[in-house]
Design a protein around this motif. Structure first.
Motif, short mmCIF file in Angstrom:
data_model
loop_
_atom_site.label_atom_id
_atom_site.label_comp_id
_atom_site.label_asym_id
_atom_site.label_seq_id
_atom_site.Cartn_x
_atom_site.Cartn_y
_atom_site.Cartn_z
N TYR B 19 0.87 -1.37 -0.25
CA TYR B 19 -0.25 -0.06 -0.02
C TYR B 19 1.04 1.16 -0.09
O TYR B 19 1.75 1.54 0.96
CB TYR B 19 -0.99 0.05 1.06
N GLY B 20 0.68 2.21 -0.92
CA GLY B 20 1.32 3.28 -1.18
C GLY B 20 2.47 3.56 -2.01
O GLY B 20 3.28 4.29 -2.32
N LEU B 21 2.53 2.10 -2.69
CA LEU B 21 3.62 1.95 -3.54
C LEU B 21 3.63 2.98 -4.78
O LEU B 21 4.44 3.76 -4.90
CB LEU B 21 3.65 0.62 -4.35
N ARG B 22 2.51 3.16 -5.37
CA ARG B 22 2.18 4.06 -6.49
C ARG B 22 2.52 5.62 -6.12
O ARG B 22 3.05 6.50 -6.97
CB ARG B 22 1.09 4.08 -7.14
N ALA B 23 1.94 5.89 -4.68
CA ALA B 23 2.13 7.30 -4.08
C ALA B 23 3.67 7.50 -4.06
O ALA B 23 4.11 8.84 -4.30
CB ALA B 23 1.37 7.36 -2.94
N LYS B 24 4.45 6.49 -3.59
CA LYS B 24 5.89 6.70 -3.45
C LYS B 24 6.75 7.13 -5.01
O LYS B 24 7.51 8.12 -5.11
CB LYS B 24 6.47 5.57 -2.99
N GLU B 25 6.10 6.45 -5.87
CA GLU B 25 6.82 6.70 -7.40
C GLU B 25 6.18 8.05 -7.75
O GLU B 25 7.04 8.85 -8.17
CB GLU B 25 6.15 5.84 -8.44
N ARG B 55 -6.04 8.00 0.51
CA ARG B 55 -6.74 7.66 1.42
C ARG B 55 -5.99 6.73 2.50
O ARG B 55 -5.35 5.63 2.04
CB ARG B 55 -8.02 6.88 1.28
N LEU B 56 -5.76 6.98 3.76
CA LEU B 56 -4.90 6.15 4.65
C LEU B 56 -5.81 5.12 5.10
O LEU B 56 -6.83 4.92 5.20
CB LEU B 56 -4.44 7.08 5.75
N LYS B 57 -5.10 3.87 5.25
CA LYS B 57 -5.49 2.58 5.96
C LYS B 57 -4.46 2.15 7.05
O LYS B 57 -3.55 2.91 7.16
CB LYS B 57 -5.64 1.59 4.83
N GLY B 58 -4.97 1.21 7.84
CA GLY B 58 -3.93 0.72 8.67
C GLY B 58 -3.42 -0.58 8.05
O GLY B 58 -3.60 -1.05 7.11
N TRP B 59 -2.76 -1.40 9.14
CA TRP B 59 -2.14 -2.57 8.78
C TRP B 59 -2.77 -3.42 9.84
O TRP B 59 -2.16 -3.69 10.96
CB TRP B 59 -0.61 -2.80 8.79
N VAL B 60 -3.74 -4.37 9.48
CA VAL B 60 -4.24 -5.07 10.59
C VAL B 60 -3.53 -6.14 11.32
O VAL B 60 -3.82 -6.95 12.30
CB VAL B 60 -5.58 -5.61 9.98
N ALA B 86 1.44 5.34 10.50
CA ALA B 86 1.96 6.79 9.96
C ALA B 86 3.19 7.18 11.00
O ALA B 86 4.26 7.24 10.37
CB ALA B 86 1.09 7.73 10.37
N LEU B 87 3.23 6.72 12.20
CA LEU B 87 4.48 6.90 13.31
C LEU B 87 5.46 5.83 12.65
O LEU B 87 6.76 6.29 12.95
CB LEU B 87 4.20 6.75 14.61
N LYS B 88 5.24 4.88 12.21
CA LYS B 88 6.12 3.88 11.92
C LYS B 88 6.89 4.03 10.61
O LYS B 88 7.65 3.52 10.08
CB LYS B 88 5.58 2.42 12.13
N GLY B 89 6.49 5.34 10.01
CA GLY B 89 6.92 5.64 8.59
C GLY B 89 6.47 5.12 7.33
O GLY B 89 6.98 5.34 6.36
N LYS B 90 5.35 4.45 7.26
CA LYS B 90 4.76 3.78 6.58
C LYS B 90 4.11 4.89 5.47
O LYS B 90 3.80 4.71 4.28
CB LYS B 90 3.53 2.66 6.88
N TYR B 91 3.90 6.04 6.13
CA TYR B 91 3.41 7.16 5.29
C TYR B 91 4.30 8.39 4.94
O TYR B 91 4.14 9.54 4.85
CB TYR B 91 1.84 7.79 5.63
N SER B 92 5.42 8.03 4.89
CA SER B 92 6.82 8.92 4.93
C SER B 92 6.65 9.93 3.74
O SER B 92 7.22 10.86 3.70
CB SER B 92 8.10 8.40 4.98
N PHE B 93 6.08 9.43 2.74
CA PHE B 93 5.82 10.06 1.41
C PHE B 93 4.83 11.34 1.50
O PHE B 93 4.59 12.02 0.51
CB PHE B 93 5.56 9.05 0.30
#
Lengths: 443, 385
Positions: B19-25, B55-60, B86-93
């Motif tokens: 999740y977020g792969l394309r956003a990073k690109e 849109r943000l999601k979590g990691w269940v 988010a705190l763990k950096g999964k949305y650092s982009f």
């Protein structure tokens, strides 16, 4: 093993009058029909109380009923009924306690459930709620209640204030917030007119609004007497003396209560009479509704020489002369301005201290004004509105202000199953030790 | 983006699992990425601003390890999990976030998010719960403030024309997703609930044009499929807030049922309502988010009686049950969720009155409780079989 429950001692004669007043509020809802009056399930701090008072609608405060049930340790039977119909235990327990009571009364064909605390609360003719001031249950609770009281009409009006954003001057947004809130209060009046069959007496409303302004002023002026050392009244009492403010605003009785309290506190101050004999620690009740079933915990603090001269809880008022309210001939617009300015009046101060927030500025104001040397928060598991964000307040306070001991207690407002008295007292004991060490360091 | 006809489902699976792969690109290409929570964030305005709405999601499957130091455990477990991610950096982009006022768990933690993430851009939108005309006018003012703030951040003017174009793009996107949903009406459905969940999750992580291209590709791929043979199984609808992972869908479909429809916030709640193109484009946007998107925080009382209100609140579920031939409904509600939690008794009895059985599950946003969910779901399916 739980310690024996000790009733909380009351420091003021005024607070001792409160149970009778709260009971009278409930009784008024039960006998209203015989008196030809309409009863409305209502919520505190939403700006609708003055409308009800001006229209002779009897407010029935669910939060009060649930709090009383909890204080009497008699809420479980209602919580269980709500739970049996799939209301989760994690939902607001003020709401589920009240809904459980309503379910039971409907099962009895409208008769009062047996042994209802203080005679129970009257069946409403209407329900008035808001979205959003102050929480989700203020519109979800009425909606859920109507599932059981299907004939009872519900009004939900919008009520907002600008969100805190350090980069945005909220004054650029105030006008459309006030315009919206005013329009929603007008809708509330229309709803009340429809369901009471009476027209609003606007002059009377203006008088009620003026009385409320004066009560806001007197309330804070009275509470500010608690800055005195030794403190003549603490939060344990304030959790009682909130009743005339939260549940009786816009009445002469409320105003007169604070006149009497004001006089009593001045007498105590003159006599140098404090809540505790040897006042060692002055604490700020930083946030959170109390565990109504464990108000004696305030006494426990007192017994350790700790006193709470100030609290944020139920202090949702500020002298209106400090709020610089724009003049208007519409009393509803005045109410709207009053609330918008109340919720935002720490914003400018917060902007001046980088990294701070309005909630923290409020804590700092109280710590300094009331000479506090510790802060206690209470986190109630079933209420997100008052209790989410407490950790952040503690975190920011630590960063932007000189070190001060902080205790965060955990429990609930109504659900006693979350409470462990021995644990709570152990945590208080440990906190008192921290306070003592802090005081030694300060010397 | 390399979505060509024939690989849409694979691409969706990839975007869902990473999740977020394309956003990073896109970020690497110089695009600004603005995250948002919930179905009531006005994505049209973000698109019109030239930023990528994400849109943000979590990691269940990940335990919460960082959030609890900053956010109370009484907050909705979905919100806590996303914040933890988010705190763990999964949305650092992310360049910033737009946070709409959905519920107490979001409203009361807005400061917690903004303070701890400290992103260059942050904006909170007070979207009302009531839907009357003053609320529409108020929402338009809230949207204007949002536009001003976004313009300040991007340095670009957001014109009415750009908003209208964005509305058309998002409407097309919603229409395409509804087309894909319609392929679930077949019995057995042409696309499984698990696959559908992957497409929906992927779609909300992409710019709207790429999201539409992905959905088109999936539609073409699915239409070419032979209908699955042999498996006669109960058809299930799931109802709740943001259920944004395949875990529950897998539980249902591994128990010999089809997940054929949903009333969730990243599913039909987001894709059914369209935005009207109005002379003032903000009018249509305000009306969509207040009056058409039916989340539990939308206060609906348009009926004269309670029964009429129920119809207005939940009537769409009846239609879904008929159109998608639903045999059973699962209400999947997160613990500490007041908006959905207070709806449960009314919603449950409303659906049951259609003759459709309902399973109510209160759960965490975590796979740690999945075995309990599995047991309950299996028992429910056995009951309705």
């Amino acid at each position: 093993m739980a310690e024996q429950r000790v009733p909380r001692a009351l420091a003021t004669a005024a607070a001792a009058k409160i149970p009778k007043m709260a009971r009278a509020n409930l009784s008024a809802t039960v006998r209203a029909k015989d008196e030809g009056k309409k009863v409305a399930y209502s919520f505190i701090v939403v700006g609708q109380d003055e409308i009800m008072r001006a229209m002779d609608i009897v407010p029935a405060w669910g939060e009060s009923f649930s709090g009383i049930s909890a204080a009497k340790r008699d809420a479980e039977k209602y919580l269980q009924r709500a739970e049996a119909d799939n209301f989760s235990r994690s939902l607001c327990t003020y709401a589920t306690c009240n809904i459980g009571f309503d379910m039971w009364r409907e099962e009895l064909g409208g008769a009062m459930p047996p042994d209802a605390p203080w005679g129970g609360i009257g069946r409403p003719d209407m329900i008035l709620g808001t979205a959003q001031q102050l929480c989700d249950p203020r519109y979800k609770w009425p909606q859920a209640t109507r599932h059981y009281l299907r004939d009872v009409p519900v009004f939900i009006g919008g009520m907002y204030y600008p969100a805190w954003d350090p980069k945005i001057d909220h004054k650029t947004q105030e006008e459309y917030y006030v315009k919206y809130n005013t329009a929603e209060l007008h809708r509330c009046v229309e709803f009340c007119e429809k369901h009471t069959g009476k027209k609003m007496d606007w002059d009377r409303l203006a008088s009620v609004v003026d009385l409320t302004d004066r009560t806001w002023n007197l309330f804070v002026e009275t509470y500010e007497l608690r800055k005195t050392i030794p403190c003549p009244m603490d939060t344990g009492d304030a959790m009682n003396t909130m009743v005339p403010m939260a549940f009786m605003l816009g009445t002469q009785e409320s105003y007169d209560f604070f006149l009497a309290l004001n006089a009593e506190l001045k007498e105590k101050i003159a006599a140098k009479q404090g809540v505790v004999e040897n006042e060692k620690y002055r604490l700020l009740w930083g946030a959170g509704l109390p565990s109504w079933f464990a108000l004696s915990d305030f006494q426990y603090f007192n017994d350790k020489g700790a006193v709470f001269p100030v609290e944020t809880t139920y202090r949702c008022y500020e002298p209106v002369y400090n709020l610089d309210l724009p003049k208007t001939s519409d009393p509803l617009e005045h109410i709207a301005w009053r609330w918008v300015r109340f919720w935002t009046h720490w914003y400018d101060k917060a902007r001046k201290r980088p990294g701070s927030t309005p909630a923290v500025e409020r804590l700092i104001d109280y710590i300094e004004d009331y000479k506090c040397n510790g802060v206690v928060f209470h986190s109630a598991f079933s209420c997100r509105s008052w209790h989410a964000g407490i950790l952040l307040q503690a975190e920011i306070l630590k960063k932007v202000y000189p070190e001060i001991p902080v205790l965060i207690m955990e429990g609930d407002i109504v659900d006693i199953s979350s409470y462990n008295e021995a644990d709570t007292h152990n945590r208080i004991d440990a906190f008192i030790e921290t306070l003592e060490a802090y005081k030694q360091k300060q010397r | 983006m390399s979505v060509t006809n024939g690989n849409g489902l694979a691409k969706a699976k990839e975007y869902c699992s990473e999740y977020g792969l394309r956003a990073k690109e896109l970020k690497a290409e110089g695009r600004q990425i603005i995250g948002y929570l919930t179905a009531i964030a006005p994505v049209e305005i973000l698109t019109a601003a030239g930023v990528v709405p994400f849109r943000l999601k979590g990691w269940v499957s990940e335990p919460i390890t960082k959030a609890d130091a900053h956010m109370e455990t009484i907050v909705c477990p979905f919100v806590r999990n996303v914040f933890d991610s988010a705190l763990k950096g999964k949305y650092s982009f992310l360049d910033g976030m737009a946070m709409p006022h959905l519920c107490d768990s979001i409203d009361r933690t807005n400061d917690v998010w903004s303070y701890n993430l400290d992103l260059p851009y942050w904006h909170f939108l007070n979207i009302p719960h009531v839907t009357d005309d003053p609320s529409i006018e108020f929402t338009k003012s809230v949207l204007r403030s949002f536009i001003t703030s976004l313009e300040g951040f991007t340095g670009r003017k957001i014109t009415d024309q750009a908003i209208v174009e964005a509305v058309k793009q998002h409407n097309e996107n919603r229409s395409l997703m509804r087309d894909l949903y319609s392929l679930r009406k077949e019995n057995p459905p042409l696309i499984s609930g698990v696959e559908m969940m992957e497409v929906m999750v992927a779609a909300m992580s992409l710019p709207v044009d790429e999201s539409s291209a992905l959905i088109k590709s999936v539609i073409e791929e699915v239409k070419r499929r032979e209908p699955p043979a042999g498996k006669k199984a109960p058809r299930i609808m799931i109802v709740g807030g943001q259920i944004d992972n395949v875990a529950v869908a897998e539980v249902i479909e591994n128990a010999n049922a089809w997940l054929v429809m949903d009333d969730i916030t990243m599913g039909s709640k987001a894709y059914w309502p369209t935005t009207d193109i109005t002379p003032d484009p903000l009018q249509g946007i305000a009306e969509r988010y207040l009056r058409k998107v039916r989340v539990a925080t939308t206060y609906i009382d348009t009926g004269d009686t309670y029964e009429e209100n129920l119809e207005a609140r939940f009537g769409h579920m009846k239609r879904y049950i008929n159109e998608f031939k639903v045999d059973g409904v699962i209400l999947f509600v997160y613990k500490y969720c007041d908006p959905y939690g207070f709806d449960v008794p009314a919603m449950k009895s409303f659906i049951e009155e259609t003759g459709t059985p309902v399973l109510y599950l209160e759960d965490e946003y975590s796979t740690s409780s999945l075995s309990r969910v599995k047991t309950r779901v299996e028992a429910f399916l056995e009951m309705i079989a």
